[in-house]
Design a protein around this motif. Structure first.
Motif, PDB file in Angstrom:
ATOM      1  N   ASN A   1       0.591 -32.651  -2.721  1.00  0.00           N
ATOM      2  CA  ASN A   1      -0.291 -31.469  -2.807  1.00  0.00           C
ATOM      3  C   ASN A   1       0.280 -29.976  -3.239  1.00  0.00           C
ATOM      4  O   ASN A   1      -0.338 -28.999  -2.865  1.00  0.00           O
TER       5      ASN A   1
ATOM      6  N   PRO B   1       0.916 -26.677  -5.379  1.00  0.00           N
ATOM      7  CA  PRO B   1      -0.136 -26.218  -6.236  1.00  0.00           C
ATOM      8  C   PRO B   1      -0.014 -26.729  -7.539  1.00  0.00           C
ATOM      9  O   PRO B   1      -0.949 -26.728  -8.220  1.00  0.00           O
TER      10      PRO B   1
ATOM     11  N   LYS C   1      -3.395 -28.741  -9.315  1.00  0.00           N
ATOM     12  CA  LYS C   1      -3.990 -28.046 -10.267  1.00  0.00           C
ATOM     13  C   LYS C   1      -4.468 -29.064 -11.295  1.00  0.00           C
ATOM     14  O   LYS C   1      -5.579 -28.978 -11.737  1.00  0.00           O
TER      15      LYS C   1
ATOM     16  N   GLY D   1      -8.194 -30.686 -10.304  1.00  0.00           N
ATOM     17  CA  GLY D   1      -9.031 -30.031  -9.836  1.00  0.00           C
ATOM     18  C   GLY D   1      -9.099 -28.992  -8.658  1.00  0.00           C
ATOM     19  O   GLY D   1      -9.975 -28.371  -8.206  1.00  0.00           O
ATOM     20  N   VAL D   2      -7.966 -29.090  -7.887  1.00  0.00           N
ATOM     21  CA  VAL D   2      -7.816 -28.410  -6.683  1.00  0.00           C
ATOM     22  C   VAL D   2      -7.136 -27.094  -7.045  1.00  0.00           C
ATOM     23  O   VAL D   2      -6.236 -26.882  -7.543  1.00  0.00           O
ATOM     24  N   SER D   3      -7.975 -25.989  -6.581  1.00  0.00           N
ATOM     25  CA  SER D   3      -7.657 -24.785  -6.873  1.00  0.00           C
ATOM     26  C   SER D   3      -6.228 -24.287  -6.046  1.00  0.00           C
ATOM     27  O   SER D   3      -5.808 -24.934  -5.310  1.00  0.00           O
ATOM     28  N   THR D   4      -5.843 -23.150  -6.560  1.00  0.00           N
ATOM     29  CA  THR D   4      -4.616 -22.870  -5.872  1.00  0.00           C
ATOM     30  C   THR D   4      -4.640 -22.743  -4.339  1.00  0.00           C
ATOM     31  O   THR D   4      -3.859 -22.552  -3.723  1.00  0.00           O
ATOM     32  N   ALA D   5      -5.845 -21.900  -4.160  1.00  0.00           N
ATOM     33  CA  ALA D   5      -6.064 -21.307  -2.503  1.00  0.00           C
ATOM     34  C   ALA D   5      -6.129 -22.654  -1.988  1.00  0.00           C
ATOM     35  O   ALA D   5      -5.701 -22.758  -0.479  1.00  0.00           O
ATOM     36  N   GLN D   6      -6.950 -23.807  -2.300  1.00  0.00           N
ATOM     37  CA  GLN D   6      -7.038 -25.012  -1.663  1.00  0.00           C
ATOM     38  C   GLN D   6      -5.674 -25.422  -1.436  1.00  0.00           C
ATOM     39  O   GLN D   6      -5.402 -26.291  -0.402  1.00  0.00           O
ATOM     40  N   ALA D   7      -4.888 -25.600  -2.445  1.00  0.00           N
ATOM     41  CA  ALA D   7      -3.539 -26.304  -2.532  1.00  0.00           C
ATOM     42  C   ALA D   7      -2.708 -25.728  -1.485  1.00  0.00           C
ATOM     43  O   ALA D   7      -1.941 -26.168  -0.674  1.00  0.00           O
ATOM     44  N   GLU D   8      -2.878 -24.427  -1.312  1.00  0.00           N
ATOM     45  CA  GLU D   8      -1.968 -23.620  -0.286  1.00  0.00           C
ATOM     46  C   GLU D   8      -2.363 -23.920   0.893  1.00  0.00           C
ATOM     47  O   GLU D   8      -1.675 -23.827   1.829  1.00  0.00           O
ATOM     48  N   GLU D   9      -3.690 -24.045   1.317  1.00  0.00           N
ATOM     49  CA  GLU D   9      -4.127 -24.379   2.536  1.00  0.00           C
ATOM     50  C   GLU D   9      -3.615 -25.633   2.927  1.00  0.00           C
ATOM     51  O   GLU D   9      -3.118 -25.916   3.907  1.00  0.00           O
TER      52      GLU D   9
END
Length: 290
Positions: free
Chosen positions: A36, A38, A42, A45-53
């Protein structure tokens, strides 16, 4: 949230099943963090913001479970409340499907993992996918062997190393069934090009099982954390030197700045392609690629 509910959610995020101890927690955390991160997420298709969460939730889950181990009385193991068949994509974290993807893990073949007697599935980390072909490296370091013994007449290179012979004969035959061998492609290892320091790596080879070279490791791992690895219990019993978190050194196949010293990755994931280790060095682990 009740303690039991919090524990269940944390175990589900980390994929902790059955009875697990502190070392199992460390392995689960590293696996979840790699998948998971970032830099890996990526590609799916997982955004940086979602990966950080996602990473925030994983870190909190690790801290919560670690707090149980640190509490008094100190438990040696914990019984998980999470069962794989109950997993649902509703935890608030971006989950990937079961298909093979870069940064994911697949089980393939078997080797001695937790003991010297019992074979267990090998978990492989997916480094690269080109078309319908995938480049894999073992999630953990599987054995402890020198790169080669000192030769009497010739200079050691990957082609004539005892480690290459062992990987493509003993390990290959013990780890994979005939059907599994049909799935393994022979890989052309480019050893002939000189490295940054002008040291020749020997002729090119065709291998079923091989080690990465330092250029591949730098290109394929997102960062040093991604490149770091732990050793199996079997590898430790074979002599792998580990730090407190089971981190260890693992061989790469190319020489460093001198022809008698070979590149390696240390316990932090730092790639040493300058100050390599002698080919007969002990305590360094083997992390195969296919």
């Amino acid at each position: 949230m009740l303690f039991e509910d919090k524990k269940y959610d944390c175990e589900r995020l980390l994929g902790l099943l059955g009875e697990y101890g502190p070392n199992d927690l460390r392995k689960a955390y590293r696996r979840a963090a790699k998948t998971n991160h970032p830099d890996i997420a990526k590609f799916h298709g997982v955004s940086t913001a979602q990966a950080e969460e996602n990473m925030k939730q994983i870190n909190e889950a690790q801290s919560f479970i670690q707090g149980i181990f640190d509490s008094y009385p100190f438990p040696e193991s914990i019984s998980s409340d999470y069962f794989a068949e109950e997993a649902e994509n509703g935890s608030g974290i971006a989950l990937y499907n079961d298909d093979v993807f870069v940064g994911g893990f697949v089980n393939f073949g078997q080797y001695l993992i937790d003991s010297r007697k019992d074979f267990s599935p090998i978990s492989w980390y997916v480094l690269e996918i080109i078309g319908d072909e995938a480049l894999l490296i073992s999630e953990q370091c599987l054995d402890c062997r020198p790169f080669s013994s000192w030769p009497e007449r010739e200079l050691v290179v990957w082609e004539n190393s005892s480690l290459r012979q062992w990987l493509n004969n003993v390990f290959y035959d013990r780890a994979f069934t005939n059907d599994e061998k049909e799935c393994i492609l022979r890989t052309r290892c480019n050893n002939a090009e000189t490295n940054l320091y002008g040291v020749h790596g020997g002729p090119n080879t065709l291998d079923n099982v091989f080690l990465l070279d330092s250029a591949q490791a730098k290109r394929l791992f997102a960062n040093s954390f991604d490149a770091s690895s732990t050793a199996t219990r079997f590898a430790v019993s074979r002599g792998v030197c580990v730090d407190a978190d089971q981190g260890c050194h693992w061989w790469l196949r190319n020489p460093g700045r001198v022809s008698t010293a070979f590149s390696y990755v240390d316990e932090t994931g730092w790639i040493h392609d300058y100050d390599g280790r002698s080919c007969d060095a002990t305590g360094i682990s083997v992390r195969p690629s296919i």
